[in-house]
Scaffold this motif. Structure first.
Motif, PDB file in Angstrom:
ATOM      1  N   TYR A 110       0.834  -1.171   0.032  1.00 19.43           N
ATOM      2  CA  TYR A 110       0.015   0.210  -0.173  1.00 19.43           C
ATOM      3  C   TYR A 110       0.828   1.262  -0.145  1.00 19.43           C
ATOM      4  O   TYR A 110       2.170   1.014  -0.031  1.00 19.43           O
ATOM      5  CB  TYR A 110      -0.986   0.025   1.194  1.00 19.43           C
ATOM      6  N   GLN A 111       0.529   2.208   0.100  1.00 16.99           N
ATOM      7  CA  GLN A 111       1.109   3.756  -0.244  1.00 16.99           C
ATOM      8  C   GLN A 111       2.181   3.785   0.676  1.00 16.99           C
ATOM      9  O   GLN A 111       1.912   3.657   1.777  1.00 16.99           O
ATOM     10  CB  GLN A 111       0.249   4.848  -0.444  1.00 16.99           C
ATOM     11  N   VAL A 112       3.415   3.974   0.319  1.00 20.92           N
ATOM     12  CA  VAL A 112       4.724   4.249   1.111  1.00 20.92           C
ATOM     13  C   VAL A 112       4.641   5.547   1.835  1.00 20.92           C
ATOM     14  O   VAL A 112       5.052   5.652   2.907  1.00 20.92           O
ATOM     15  CB  VAL A 112       5.821   4.070  -0.130  1.00 20.92           C
ATOM     16  N   SER A 113       3.838   6.409   1.303  1.00 20.83           N
ATOM     17  CA  SER A 113       3.766   7.702   1.866  1.00 20.83           C
ATOM     18  C   SER A 113       3.066   7.575   3.439  1.00 20.83           C
ATOM     19  O   SER A 113       3.464   8.319   4.306  1.00 20.83           O
ATOM     20  CB  SER A 113       2.623   8.596   1.055  1.00 20.83           C
ATOM     21  N   LEU A 114       2.117   6.598   3.691  1.00 20.26           N
ATOM     22  CA  LEU A 114       1.598   6.198   4.784  1.00 20.26           C
ATOM     23  C   LEU A 114       2.821   5.934   5.896  1.00 20.26           C
ATOM     24  O   LEU A 114       2.985   6.169   6.913  1.00 20.26           O
ATOM     25  CB  LEU A 114       0.412   5.553   4.705  1.00 20.26           C
ATOM     26  N   LYS A 115       3.465   4.700   5.298  1.00 24.34           N
ATOM     27  CA  LYS A 115       4.596   4.334   6.062  1.00 24.34           C
ATOM     28  C   LYS A 115       5.856   5.376   6.398  1.00 24.34           C
ATOM     29  O   LYS A 115       6.069   5.481   7.504  1.00 24.34           O
ATOM     30  CB  LYS A 115       5.348   3.169   5.256  1.00 24.34           C
ATOM     31  N   ASP A 116       5.756   6.300   5.695  1.00 20.88           N
ATOM     32  CA  ASP A 116       6.919   7.346   5.788  1.00 20.88           C
ATOM     33  C   ASP A 116       6.462   8.447   7.015  1.00 20.88           C
ATOM     34  O   ASP A 116       7.064   8.627   7.642  1.00 20.88           O
ATOM     35  CB  ASP A 116       7.147   8.132   4.401  1.00 20.88           C
ATOM     36  N   ASP A 117       4.863   8.566   6.880  1.00 17.62           N
ATOM     37  CA  ASP A 117       4.368   9.583   7.814  1.00 17.62           C
ATOM     38  C   ASP A 117       4.370   8.824   9.276  1.00 17.62           C
ATOM     39  O   ASP A 117       4.586   9.678  10.149  1.00 17.62           O
ATOM     40  CB  ASP A 117       2.980   9.884   7.423  1.00 17.62           C
ATOM     41  N   ARG A 118       4.098   7.425   8.908  1.00 19.98           N
ATOM     42  CA  ARG A 118       4.305   6.743  10.376  1.00 19.98           C
ATOM     43  C   ARG A 118       5.638   6.898  11.141  1.00 19.98           C
ATOM     44  O   ARG A 118       5.788   6.908  12.213  1.00 19.98           O
ATOM     45  CB  ARG A 118       3.943   5.384  10.440  1.00 19.98           C
ATOM     46  N   LEU A 119       6.710   6.736  10.235  1.00 19.75           N
ATOM     47  CA  LEU A 119       7.923   6.919  10.544  1.00 19.75           C
ATOM     48  C   LEU A 119       8.301   8.296  11.438  1.00 19.75           C
ATOM     49  O   LEU A 119       9.076   8.440  12.232  1.00 19.75           O
ATOM     50  CB  LEU A 119       9.089   6.600   9.626  1.00 19.75           C
ATOM     51  N   LYS A 120       7.829   9.284  10.719  1.00 18.28           N
ATOM     52  CA  LYS A 120       7.904  10.651  11.264  1.00 18.28           C
ATOM     53  C   LYS A 120       7.359  10.683  12.787  1.00 18.28           C
ATOM     54  O   LYS A 120       7.780  11.726  13.301  1.00 18.28           O
ATOM     55  CB  LYS A 120       7.102  11.543  10.336  1.00 18.28           C
ATOM     56  N   ARG A 121       6.475   9.816  13.038  1.00 19.28           N
ATOM     57  CA  ARG A 121       6.183  10.056  14.389  1.00 19.28           C
ATOM     58  C   ARG A 121       7.066   9.438  15.404  1.00 19.28           C
ATOM     59  O   ARG A 121       6.945   9.705  16.928  1.00 19.28           O
ATOM     60  CB  ARG A 121       4.736   8.992  14.807  1.00 19.28           C
ATOM     61  N   VAL A 122       8.100   8.857  15.099  1.00 25.82           N
ATOM     62  CA  VAL A 122       9.265   8.185  15.996  1.00 25.82           C
ATOM     63  C   VAL A 122      10.463   8.546  15.560  1.00 25.82           C
ATOM     64  O   VAL A 122      11.278   8.535  16.402  1.00 25.82           O
ATOM     65  CB  VAL A 122       8.944   6.555  16.020  1.00 25.82           C
ATOM     66  N   GLU A 123      10.851   9.279  14.543  1.00 25.55           N
ATOM     67  CA  GLU A 123      12.078   9.605  14.076  1.00 25.55           C
ATOM     68  C   GLU A 123      13.003  10.784  15.160  1.00 25.55           C
ATOM     69  O   GLU A 123      14.004  10.816  14.740  1.00 25.55           O
ATOM     70  CB  GLU A 123      12.304  10.084  12.719  1.00 25.55           C
ATOM     71  N   HIS A 124      11.945  11.366  15.775  1.00 23.82           N
ATOM     72  CA  HIS A 124      12.682  12.303  16.579  1.00 23.82           C
ATOM     73  C   HIS A 124      13.278  12.018  17.953  1.00 23.82           C
ATOM     74  O   HIS A 124      13.987  12.741  18.640  1.00 23.82           O
ATOM     75  CB  HIS A 124      11.632  13.620  17.068  1.00 23.82           C
ATOM     76  N   PHE A 125      12.869  10.593  18.374  1.00 27.16           N
ATOM     77  CA  PHE A 125      13.431   9.817  19.329  1.00 27.16           C
ATOM     78  C   PHE A 125      14.977   9.590  19.270  1.00 27.16           C
ATOM     79  O   PHE A 125      15.423   9.157  18.206  1.00 27.16           O
ATOM     80  CB  PHE A 125      12.820   8.799  19.725  1.00 27.16           C
ATOM     81  N   GLU A 126      15.946  10.116  20.151  1.00 29.17           N
ATOM     82  CA  GLU A 126      17.312   9.850  20.178  1.00 29.17           C
ATOM     83  C   GLU A 126      17.617   8.348  20.357  1.00 29.17           C
ATOM     84  O   GLU A 126      18.796   7.895  19.678  1.00 29.17           O
ATOM     85  CB  GLU A 126      18.003  10.675  21.083  1.00 29.17           C
ATOM     86  N   ASN A 127      16.728   7.750  20.785  1.00 33.32           N
ATOM     87  CA  ASN A 127      17.126   6.306  20.860  1.00 33.32           C
ATOM     88  C   ASN A 127      16.574   5.579  19.936  1.00 33.32           C
ATOM     89  O   ASN A 127      15.977   4.293  19.915  1.00 33.32           O
ATOM     90  CB  ASN A 127      16.554   5.807  22.235  1.00 33.32           C
TER      91      ASN A 127
END
Length: 332
Positions: free
Chosen positions: A37-54
């Motif tokens: 399914y659309q990769v854009s949705l997966k990319d947006d999910r990753l944006k929810r956690v990419e700010h974590f330093e860990n």
């Protein structure tokens, strides 16, 4: 702890990753970002956690044995949550080879990585689909599941057998989780809630299979995540609460249903979604589809006994949260 979460850009994997990061664990999130399914949705999910330093993201295909082996050798994970897979019952009818690579070869590379690097606990995703056309409800972990009605279900049953053999042969602590129809914000577009909502809001007809005479044990994402995290901390020792055979008394393997243990008729699901969205659906009544089952219904006694938890989010609560997210994400 250092934890590997496969399928970190997927629906369940993304929420599990977020919770683990909030708990302070170092998480390596793995995903191949395929275009099922659309990769854009997966990319947006990753944006929810990419700010974590860990948090660290790696784009690797599960079937890449060398890359998976190197990943395990480099990081020496304490625990692994294996949620990546080629999902979808109907998609497996038309694209069976995709399930071989992701669900069979992929499971094997994860099992080998855990064995070779002394991972202390592997938790992996199975599915309620393994119950096939079982007539006796609710579905129990001790039921025979020898008659899958889709290739997807067959691969998940194979995963359970593979995991059990590794646990028995190599004393690898493993827990399998049979998920029952997961829904909620950031869900998969091929699942009922998202698929129906998109068509309802566009004024299009939704396909209602078996003329609406189906029921599902719809389970809200927060309940699924809570169950995963609790079982992750409940490392099997060889005395799992649902051991059925003598060898399981010494094998560090456990298997649990995670479902809302309250089946809902499809027509009730649709009416509840209509209410949450504030729009009436146009219905296109269809016959039963190949690979479908009439009902799913989870017996969650084993999960409750093992970790003191059972899902309890009502359908109205869950669909309201989903509808609010859907409207916001799609600006409708």
């Amino acid at each position: 702890m250092k934890i590997l979460v496969t399928g970190a850009a997927g629906f369940i994997g993304n929420f599990v990753t977020e919770r683990l990061l909030e708990q302070g664990h170092y998480v390596i999130g793995l995903d191949n970002l395929n275009d099922y399914y659309q990769v854009s949705l997966k990319d947006d999910r990753l944006k929810r956690v990419e700010h974590f330093e860990n948090f660290e993201f790696v784009k690797i295909d599960l079937a890449d044995r060398e890359a998976i082996s190197e990943l395990f050798a480099e990081h020496k994970f304490d625990r692994v949550v294996h949620l990546a897979a080629q999902a979808g019952v109907r998609y497996s009818i038309d694209n069976p080879m995709a399930y071989n690579d992701s669900n069979l070869t992929g499971m094997m590379t994860i099992l080998e990585g855990c064995r070779q690097n002394n991972v202390e606990h592997l938790v992996y995703a199975s599915s309620s689909s393994v119950y096939g056309m079982n007539k006796e409800v609710p579905f129990s972990e001790t039921d025979r599941v020898d008659h899958p009605v889709s290739l997807y279900a067959a691969t998940k049953k194979a995963n359970e057998l593979m995991a059990h053999s590794y646990s028995h042969l190599y004393n690898l602590p493993v827990t399998g989780l049979r998920f029952f129809t997961v829904y909620g914000p950031w869900g998969r577009p091929d699942m009922a809630a998202y698929k129906f909502a998109k068509k309802i809001m566009a004024g299009e007809e939704i396909d209602v299979y078996n003329h609406g005479d189906l029921s599902r044990d719809f389970t809200y994402i927060d309940d699924i995540v809570e169950g995963i995290l609790r079982t992750l901390d409940n490392v099997p020792t060889g005395a799992s609460g649902n051991a059925k055979y003598d060898n399981e008394a010494v094998t560090p393997y456990a298997l649990y249903n995670i479902g809302n243990h309250q089946p809902v008729k499809l027509m009730e699901f649709i009416s509840t979604l209509e209410e949450a969205l504030g729009v009436k659906a146009k219905l296109n009544m269809m016959p039963m589809q190949p690979g479908d089952v009439y009902t799913t219904y989870a017996d969650t006694d084993q999960l409750q006994q093992a970790v003191g938890f059972e899902p309890n989010t009502t359908l109205k609560q869950g669909l309201t949260e989903f509808a609010n997210w859907f409207r916001d994400y799609h600006n409708v």
